[in-house]
Motif scaffolding. Structure first.
Motif, PDB file in Angstrom:
ATOM      1  N   THR A   5       0.809  -1.215   0.000  1.00  0.00           N
ATOM      2  CA  THR A   5       0.000   0.000   0.000  1.00  0.00           C
ATOM      3  C   THR A   5       0.842   1.264   0.000  1.00  0.00           C
ATOM      4  O   THR A   5       0.440   2.284  -0.536  1.00  0.00           O
ATOM      5  N   LYS A 180      -0.036   1.689 -18.782  1.00  0.00           N
ATOM      6  CA  LYS A 180      -1.248   1.047 -18.256  1.00  0.00           C
ATOM      7  C   LYS A 180      -1.815   0.048 -19.262  1.00  0.00           C
ATOM      8  O   LYS A 180      -2.300  -1.034 -18.886  1.00  0.00           O
ATOM      9  N   THR A 191      -6.125  -7.457 -11.344  1.00  0.00           N
ATOM     10  CA  THR A 191      -7.005  -6.314 -11.065  1.00  0.00           C
ATOM     11  C   THR A 191      -6.298  -5.312 -10.151  1.00  0.00           C
ATOM     12  O   THR A 191      -6.674  -5.149  -8.989  1.00  0.00           O
ATOM     13  N   ASP A 193      -5.204  -1.566  -8.785  1.00  0.00           N
ATOM     14  CA  ASP A 193      -5.953  -0.322  -8.651  1.00  0.00           C
ATOM     15  C   ASP A 193      -5.099   0.867  -9.088  1.00  0.00           C
ATOM     16  O   ASP A 193      -3.912   0.727  -9.394  1.00  0.00           O
ATOM     17  N   ASP A 194      -5.708   2.049  -9.130  1.00  0.00           N
ATOM     18  CA  ASP A 194      -5.008   3.244  -9.610  1.00  0.00           C
ATOM     19  C   ASP A 194      -3.813   3.589  -8.725  1.00  0.00           C
ATOM     20  O   ASP A 194      -2.768   4.025  -9.221  1.00  0.00           O
ATOM     21  N   THR A 196      -1.872   1.575  -7.045  1.00  0.00           N
ATOM     22  CA  THR A 196      -0.766   0.661  -7.347  1.00  0.00           C
ATOM     23  C   THR A 196      -0.071   1.076  -8.623  1.00  0.00           C
ATOM     24  O   THR A 196       1.171   1.112  -8.697  1.00  0.00           O
TER      25      THR A 196
END
Length: 301
Positions: A5, A180, A191, A193-194, A196
């Motif tokens: 995180t 991306k 999957t 996330d933004d 990461t």
């Protein structure tokens, strides 16, 4: 050292060869050394969840930004922004020398796996063991000019885009969107996330990044020259030297990036060798998608 995180909080810099290298150095200083090498278009955070697993096992873990990424910089403005494999292999040797690491386990994926393969093949005394995602990635310019079957050529679309000046300009203007897209196509079932993605995408803002990437892919197609000081090494690599150190190759069962089957490259590993397929929809960025499987291979090789 934070987990996925937050990423890495202790980044160091060291002069090594032609570079000032940004790197993470975690775990006990007297532990057995492990060097983890990222690929394109990723960064050191591919190993954010691998590092704690290795340090908990007593390993000293070094994770450098490759040339053209993150806080790694060239010492001279006059040095060619060269992306050829020999240059990157010598970057790794120079980093090991700068950190007084005589020998280490080397582990990586994509460009990082190729760099680890190069050192394991040509300087086996510096490599205690090898973990390579997608296996044996050493090749030469001549083989890069050989036509592939249409499906394989299609998978390399960006290599041909980068061969044009439009591609250079387009990549420079759209680094994050491009990265991306590659993340999604290379790991279609991951999957992320933004947060990461954004954490890693910052590394692509390096002022040398575009030059290194474009040269890397043009060199592979023999559309760009390397530097004379690397010619002898590239000749040795073009002969596809065997890797004799203990090795484990890994492959995700959902890798959407171009890659060969282990039955094709397995014969290039002449020492103790094992291949492992990692299931569960794991794609190209295997250490970030399956950190436990990656760390286990590093500890067991």
């Amino acid at each position: 050292m934070a987990r996925a995180t937050g990423g890495f909080t202790d980044l160091r810099q060291v002069e090594a060869g032609v570079l000032n290298v940004g790197y993470v150095d975690a775990g006990p200083p007297d532990g057995d050394a492990v060097i983890l090498l990222h690929g394109w278009p990723y960064d050191i955070h591919s190993f954010a969840d691998v590092v704690p697993l290795l340090t908990a096992a007593g390993q000293r873990v070094v994770v450098p930004y490759l040339r053209g990424y993150g806080t790694t910089r060239f010492l001279s403005a006059d040095t060619m922004r060269n992306g050829e494999p020999a240059a990157m292999g010598l970057d790794l040797i120079a980093l090991m020398d700068a950190l007084n690491i005589d020998t280490a386990k080397l582990a990586g994926f994509d460009w990082g796996a190729r760099t680890a393969d190069v050192v394991a093949a040509l300087w086996p005394e510096r490599c205690r063991g090898l973990v390579s995602v997608s296996g044996y990635l050493i090749d030469g310019q001549k083989s890069g000019t050989v036509p592939l079957p249409p499906k394989a050529e299609f998978a390399w679309w960006y290599q041909y885009y980068f061969a044009t000046e439009r591609g250079r300009e387009g990549y420079d203007k759209n680094r994050r969107d491009f990265a991306k897209l590659i993340w999604h196509t290379a790991s279609p079932r991951w999957t992320f996330d933004d947060a990461t993605f954004d954490r890693s995408a910052v590394a692509l803002d390096n002022p040398d990044h575009v030059d290194i990437v474009i040269h890397n892919y043009r060199w592979r197609l023999a559309l760009a020259d390397g530097e004379p000081q690397y010619a002898e090494i590239e000749e040795r690599l073009a002969a596809k030297p065997k890797i004799t150190v203990p090795s484990i190759s890994l492959e995700g069962d959902a890798n959407g990036a171009p890659h060969l089957e282990p039955t094709v490259y397995g014969k290039q590993f002449a020492g103790p060798y094992e291949h492992r397929t990692v299931g569960g929809g794991v794609g190209h960025n295997l250490p970030q998608e399956a950190p436990q499987a990656f760390a286990d291979a590093v500890l067991e090789v």
